[in-house]
Scaffold this motif. Structure first.
Motif, PDB file in Angstrom:
ATOM      1  N   THR A  95      -3.690   2.091  -5.316  1.00 58.89           N
ATOM      2  CA  THR A  95      -2.286   1.808  -5.042  1.00 58.89           C
ATOM      3  C   THR A  95      -2.186   0.445  -4.380  1.00 58.89           C
ATOM      4  OG1 THR A  95      -0.251   2.593  -3.984  1.00 58.89           O
ATOM      5  CG2 THR A  95      -2.309   3.057  -2.828  1.00 58.89           C
ATOM      6  N   GLY A 121      -1.327   1.933  -9.376  1.00 60.44           N
ATOM      7  CA  GLY A 121       0.071   2.066  -8.992  1.00 60.44           C
ATOM      8  C   GLY A 121       0.505   0.896  -8.131  1.00 60.44           C
ATOM      9  N   VAL A 177       4.700   3.516  -8.026  1.00 57.74           N
ATOM     10  CA  VAL A 177       4.633   4.640  -7.098  1.00 57.74           C
ATOM     11  C   VAL A 177       5.254   4.143  -5.799  1.00 57.74           C
ATOM     12  CG1 VAL A 177       3.176   6.392  -6.025  1.00 57.74           C
ATOM     13  CG2 VAL A 177       2.497   5.384  -8.215  1.00 57.74           C
ATOM     14  N   LEU A 207       8.410   7.806  -8.856  1.00 53.32           N
ATOM     15  CA  LEU A 207       7.407   7.518  -9.876  1.00 53.32           C
ATOM     16  C   LEU A 207       8.106   6.834 -11.040  1.00 53.32           C
ATOM     17  CD1 LEU A 207       5.413  10.873  -9.889  1.00 53.32           C
ATOM     18  CD2 LEU A 207       4.833   8.759  -8.696  1.00 53.32           C
ATOM     19  N   LEU A 266      -0.337  11.487 -11.098  1.00 51.44           N
ATOM     20  CA  LEU A 266       0.179  10.980  -9.826  1.00 51.44           C
ATOM     21  C   LEU A 266       1.205  11.923  -9.220  1.00 51.44           C
ATOM     22  CD1 LEU A 266      -0.548   8.419  -8.225  1.00 51.44           C
ATOM     23  CD2 LEU A 266      -1.476   8.519 -10.533  1.00 51.44           C
ATOM     24  N   PRO A 294       7.923  13.986  -5.181  1.00 50.64           N
ATOM     25  CA  PRO A 294       8.032  12.954  -6.213  1.00 50.64           C
ATOM     26  C   PRO A 294       9.268  13.127  -7.073  1.00 50.64           C
ATOM     27  CG  PRO A 294       6.481  14.623  -6.899  1.00 50.64           C
ATOM     28  CD  PRO A 294       6.933  15.023  -5.521  1.00 50.64           C
TER      29      PRO A 294
END
Length: 319
Positions: free
Chosen positions: A88, A116, A140, A154, A168, A179
């Motif tokens: 990330t 991400g 993300v 997301l 994810l 999410p």
């Protein structure tokens, strides 16, 4: 795919918070930054912060020990991304910085490593051009402060494999976050709404209608209070969409087309779909759950009022 080892590139306020959440969730997390010294200093800061949070009852009591076991610092970005399942990127919101860092990341990691980006507003499709094999790349978007705000957006680009979004989403849920899959457009959902509100708030002040302090009092003690528990569509459906349509008519009389009722709202009202009072609005709320939902709402608002009274006013701000 199961994510077991993660690299967080950018160990500042946002990246550090993300690393804490992921490491506390059981993943092996490697911090990468401009050099090893910065990454090591960030790791020590995060350990000390975790202890302070634990002492304050905000983190589990064993948080520092868990971070000591799960969080390490790498000597470089390239070292950090070696052998990980997921990376990330959480560097500053600058196209130039993200171009450089994403290029280094994708050149150094394995071709099947998911990448991400924690961008707040830059479309994922624009950033994907800096990543080799862009099918493994997605947005993300964590919210600030990452350890305590549940939501994570997301965002897939046109290249992103759905399987990676699935992976994810499972990871985000496993560490206790919420999410939401949203479309790839500037600002996504959270910041498009947040910045629309902020702009209107500034206009209210510029027009001399209220001071910044008064605006904050109104928002935090009125509709903002409700937003702590429900989204705008749930609030609208509970209030009655006919009320909303009528209010838009009044607003449009003064502020013009930008405050005209949205077509979708007008069509629902014209069709007799007024929200909870008629059994259907933007949401399909089960009419049999109406009384239960309203009881929950009242209980939740009372609990939130009690919590705010216990916490007292924010230090330095108007209560």
């Amino acid at each position: 795919m199961t994510i077991k080892k993660i690299a967080v590139i950018g160990s500042g306020y946002m990246g550090g918070g993300i690393a804490q959440v992921l490491a506390l969730g059981g993943a092996q997390v490697v911090l990468g930054d401009v050099d090893g010294r910065v990454a090591s200093q960030s790791r020590e800061r995060l350990l000390q912060q975790a202890q302070a949070f634990a002492d304050a009852g905000l983190f589990p009591a064993d948080s520092r020990a868990r971070l000591e076991a799960n969080l390490t610092a790498a000597g470089s970005i390239e070292e950090a991304v070696e052998g990980v399942d997921y990376i990330t990127e959480a560097v500053p919101e600058s196209m130039e910085i993200k171009r450089e860092v994403l290029g280094r990341i994708s050149a150094a990691c394995a071709v099947d490593t998911i990448i991400g980006t924690n961008t707040s507003a830059i479309p994922i499709g624009q950033l994907a051009q800096f990543v080799s094999h862009p099918q493994r790349f997605l947005g993300v978007h964590w919210m600030n402060p990452a350890p305590f705000i549940p939501g994570v957006e997301l965002i897939a680009s046109e290249h992103t494999l759905t399987a990676h979004v699935d992976t994810l989403e499972a990871l985000i849920r496993s560490v206790g976050k919420v999410p939401a899959r949203v479309a790839d457009t500037p600002g996504f959902v959270a910041n498009r709404l947040q910045f629309a509100l902020y702009k209107e708030a500034v206009l209210v002040v510029e027009e001399g209608l209220a001071t910044p302090e008064q605006v904050d009092l109104v928002v935090s003690n009125a509709f903002g209070f409700r937003l702590a528990l429900f989204g705008p569509f749930a609030i609208g459906d509970m209030a009655g969409l006919d009320v909303y349509a009528s209010s838009y008519k009044t607003l449009a009389g003064t502020y013009g087309e930008r405050f005209a009722a949205p077509d979708a709202l007008a069509q629902l009202v014209e069709g007799g779909n007024l929200g909870l009072k008629s059994g259907h609005g933007f949401l399909d709320i089960d009419p049999e759950k109406r009384a239960e939902l309203l009881a929950y709402r009242d209980k939740a608002y009372a609990a939130l009022s009690k919590l705010r009274a216990e916490l007292g006013p924010p230090p330095g701000l108007v209560g």
